[in-house]
Design an enzyme around this catalytic site. Structure first.
Site, PDB file in Angstrom:
ATOM      1  N   ARG A  11      -2.401  -1.743  -3.610  1.00  0.00           N
ATOM      2  CA  ARG A  11      -3.706  -1.145  -3.163  1.00  0.00           C
ATOM      3  C   ARG A  11      -3.542   0.264  -4.151  1.00  0.00           C
ATOM      4  O   ARG A  11      -2.498   0.962  -4.121  1.00  0.00           O
ATOM      5  CB  ARG A  11      -4.085  -0.551  -1.601  1.00  0.00           C
ATOM      6  CG  ARG A  11      -4.922   0.302  -1.690  1.00  0.00           C
ATOM      7  CD  ARG A  11      -4.990   1.269  -0.202  1.00  0.00           C
ATOM      8  NE  ARG A  11      -5.880   2.149  -0.231  1.00  0.00           N
ATOM      9  CZ  ARG A  11      -5.937   3.200   0.094  1.00  0.00           C
ATOM     10  NH1 ARG A  11      -4.669   3.765   1.035  1.00  0.00           N
ATOM     11  NH2 ARG A  11      -6.950   4.080   0.242  1.00  0.00           N
ATOM     12  N   HIS A  33     -13.200   3.243  -0.101  1.00  0.00           N
ATOM     13  CA  HIS A  33     -13.073   2.283   0.848  1.00  0.00           C
ATOM     14  C   HIS A  33     -13.594   1.024   0.407  1.00  0.00           C
ATOM     15  O   HIS A  33     -14.313   0.140   1.132  1.00  0.00           O
ATOM     16  CB  HIS A  33     -13.950   2.610   2.056  1.00  0.00           C
ATOM     17  CG  HIS A  33     -13.473   3.631   3.054  1.00  0.00           C
ATOM     18  ND1 HIS A  33     -14.258   4.598   3.628  1.00  0.00           N
ATOM     19  CD2 HIS A  33     -11.992   4.109   3.254  1.00  0.00           C
ATOM     20  CE1 HIS A  33     -13.419   5.463   4.595  1.00  0.00           C
ATOM     21  NE2 HIS A  33     -12.133   5.139   4.316  1.00  0.00           N
ATOM     22  N   ARG A  91     -11.933  15.964   6.928  1.00  0.00           N
ATOM     23  CA  ARG A  91     -12.702  16.543   5.613  1.00  0.00           C
ATOM     24  C   ARG A  91     -14.142  16.966   5.994  1.00  0.00           C
ATOM     25  O   ARG A  91     -14.953  16.420   6.977  1.00  0.00           O
ATOM     26  CB  ARG A  91     -12.895  15.179   4.818  1.00  0.00           C
ATOM     27  CG  ARG A  91     -11.521  14.497   4.195  1.00  0.00           C
ATOM     28  CD  ARG A  91     -11.705  13.575   3.344  1.00  0.00           C
ATOM     29  NE  ARG A  91     -10.635  12.950   2.945  1.00  0.00           N
ATOM     30  CZ  ARG A  91     -10.158  11.503   3.255  1.00  0.00           C
ATOM     31  NH1 ARG A  91     -11.455  10.871   3.221  1.00  0.00           N
ATOM     32  NH2 ARG A  91      -9.372  11.049   2.802  1.00  0.00           N
ATOM     33  N   ASN A 144       0.934  -1.056  -0.003  1.00  0.00           N
ATOM     34  CA  ASN A 144       0.058   0.055   0.002  1.00  0.00           C
ATOM     35  C   ASN A 144       0.863   1.168   0.094  1.00  0.00           C
ATOM     36  O   ASN A 144       1.271   1.542   0.992  1.00  0.00           O
ATOM     37  CB  ASN A 144      -0.829  -0.006   1.230  1.00  0.00           C
ATOM     38  CG  ASN A 144      -1.774   1.175   1.236  1.00  0.00           C
ATOM     39  OD1 ASN A 144      -1.972   2.203   0.426  1.00  0.00           O
ATOM     40  ND2 ASN A 144      -2.572   1.310   2.128  1.00  0.00           N
ATOM     41  N   GLU A 197      -8.240  -4.715   5.314  1.00  0.00           N
ATOM     42  CA  GLU A 197      -8.133  -4.314   3.795  1.00  0.00           C
ATOM     43  C   GLU A 197      -7.036  -5.197   3.100  1.00  0.00           C
ATOM     44  O   GLU A 197      -7.219  -5.578   1.987  1.00  0.00           O
ATOM     45  CB  GLU A 197      -8.056  -2.913   3.635  1.00  0.00           C
ATOM     46  CG  GLU A 197      -9.228  -2.208   3.822  1.00  0.00           C
ATOM     47  CD  GLU A 197      -8.998  -0.582   4.085  1.00  0.00           C
ATOM     48  OE1 GLU A 197      -9.415   0.002   3.165  1.00  0.00           O
ATOM     49  OE2 GLU A 197      -8.986  -0.141   5.354  1.00  0.00           O
TER      50      GLU A 197
END
Ligand code: AMP
Length: 397
Positions: free
Chosen positions: A90, A178, A239, A7, A383
């Site tokens: 990823r 996601h 955010r 990743n 993940e």
């Protein structure tokens, strides 16, 4: 088969080596400060940490040092790097690519094209891929996208209320993110409830630094809260989530802000951090709120209200819901947040069992009462394992 999952971010690179015969993690690590002075690799084996400090000006040196660590005599995980069967990467933005994909030149071109919507993440992901291609030639590299699980959404979910030409010309639409987490949580929820994913309607609630919900019908995403970028939807750590787009044109005029400044404001300075002025971390917010900090309380209340609003929307959109599954740092660990989100929903057939919820952290569990029509679950996401599983699937084909 041994599968390495990578990743890679703009200045960092996380890796995990999986033994897929046993579905176990053999070891893992993290490179930080790529391209910055003070590059460092922290490698973990059997709970022990090994720190390697050496200049890593690009992702190529970072991957080279990861490979060296993997075969190191003292703390290595394999005897030869050739034992690794495949590498799963990823990649944040895969646009309209519908599934994890074996990487070739054509695919890399597409990832470069979608870098227009993920200018920091996609080039970093590609840099990790290209370093592996150079340093471990001949091994399959697989791209696993944050976006692809959501590509089953109908156009009525993913189109914006803008002139159709903005979609045709620029590809402006909701892509969702996601996806690897929502896919994993869907799969695990089905396993825990003893159902086939094709027979499962679930609202997956991933609440962490970044947060999103997905409405999953018969195992497939039909709507999600994040959009063209991860900025849309819920209020997050830093955010903003949804707001009236006119706020942007107003700020451009009133504060003379340009695109870069707005981007920083919306992505880094907003959310619960911007509202509270305290922190983006929910543990700090809960502590500050308990101590009487009103803006911390406001930030938490806003986060809860916005998240419940989408829960309500997805309950209606799905019609019949079998389960609501919580994941992510907040979803997996905060019993108070789960309780606030599930409060007073009895008329929707959702009844939390406080005893099962209280104190539950980081473990698979059903936390609804036995008579709750909709099951409520905690499903710690993984993940990396999902990326390894997808990679295995592709190389076995
Ligand atoms: P993630 O991005 O999934 O790693 O989630 C990180 C976030 O999870 C942190 O910013 C924390 O706000 C939150 N978190 C972790 N543990 C707890 C906890 N025990 N209670 C509340 N929030 C938590």
């Amino acid at each position: 088969m041994l599968i390495l999952v990578i990743n890679s971010g703009s200045s960092s690179l996380k890796y995990q080596l999986f033994n897929m015969d046993e579905k176990t993690v053999v070891g893992k690590g993290l490179v930080e400060r790529i391209g910055i002075e003070g590059s460092v690799l922290t490698h973990k084996k059997d709970g022990k940490e090994f720190v390697i400090e050496t200049p890593m000006p690009t992702h190529n040196e970072a991957v080279k040092n990861v490979f060296d660590a993997l075969v190191n005599e003292e703390y290595g995980l394999v005897e030869s790097i050739e034992e690794i069967g495949a590498i799963g990467h990823r990649i944040v933005h895969g646009g309209e690519i519908t599934d994890s994909t074996l990487i070739d030149e054509q695919l890399k071109e597409k990832v470069r094209e979608y870098a227009k919507f993920a200018p920091l993440h996609n080039p970093a992901g590609l840099a990790g891929v290209e370093a592996c291609e150079t340093l471990l030639p001949g091994k399959p590299n697989v791209a696993v996208f944050d976006t692809s699980f959501h590509q089953t959404m109908p156009a009525s979910s993913y189109m914006y209320g803008l002139p159709y030409e903005t979609y045709e010309k620029h590809g402006i639409r909701k892509y969702g993110f996601h996806g690897t987490s929502h896919k994993y949580v869907t799969k695990r929820t089905a396993e825990i409830l003893g159902k086939n994913p094709e027979d499962l309607n679930v609202i997956t609630v991933h609440l962490g630094n970044g947060s999103s919900l997905a409405a999953v019908k018969n195992g497939k995403s039909i709507d999600t809260t994040m959009g063209l970028t991860p900025l849309e939807g819920l209020i997050m750590g830093t955010r903003s989530g949804d707001l009236d787009p006119a706020v942007l044109t107003f700020l451009m005029q009133a504060e003379d802000m340009d695109a870069k400044e707005l981007d920083t404001l919306l992505n880094k300075e907003s959310g619960v951090l911007g509202i509270s002025g305290v922190s983006s971390d929910f543990r700090d917010l809960e502590e500050a709120s308990d101590a009487g900090n009103e803006r911390a309380t406001l930030a938490l209340d806003m986060f809860i209200k916005r998240t419940r609003r989408f829960l309500g929307a997805y309950l209606v959109e799905l019609g019949k819901v079998d389960a609501i599954s919580f994941a992510g740092g907040i979803g997996e660990n905060s019993d108070t947040m789960r309780a606030s989100l599930m409060k007073d929903l009895e008329s929707f057939g959702i009844v939390l069992d406080e005893k099962k919820n209280d104190g539950l952290r980081g473990k698979d569990a059903i936390i609804s009462s036995d008579d709750s029509k909709v099951k409520v679950l905690v499903v710690p996401t993984d993940e990396e394992l999902m990326i390894a599983m997808d990679t295995l699937n592709i190389v076995e084909k």
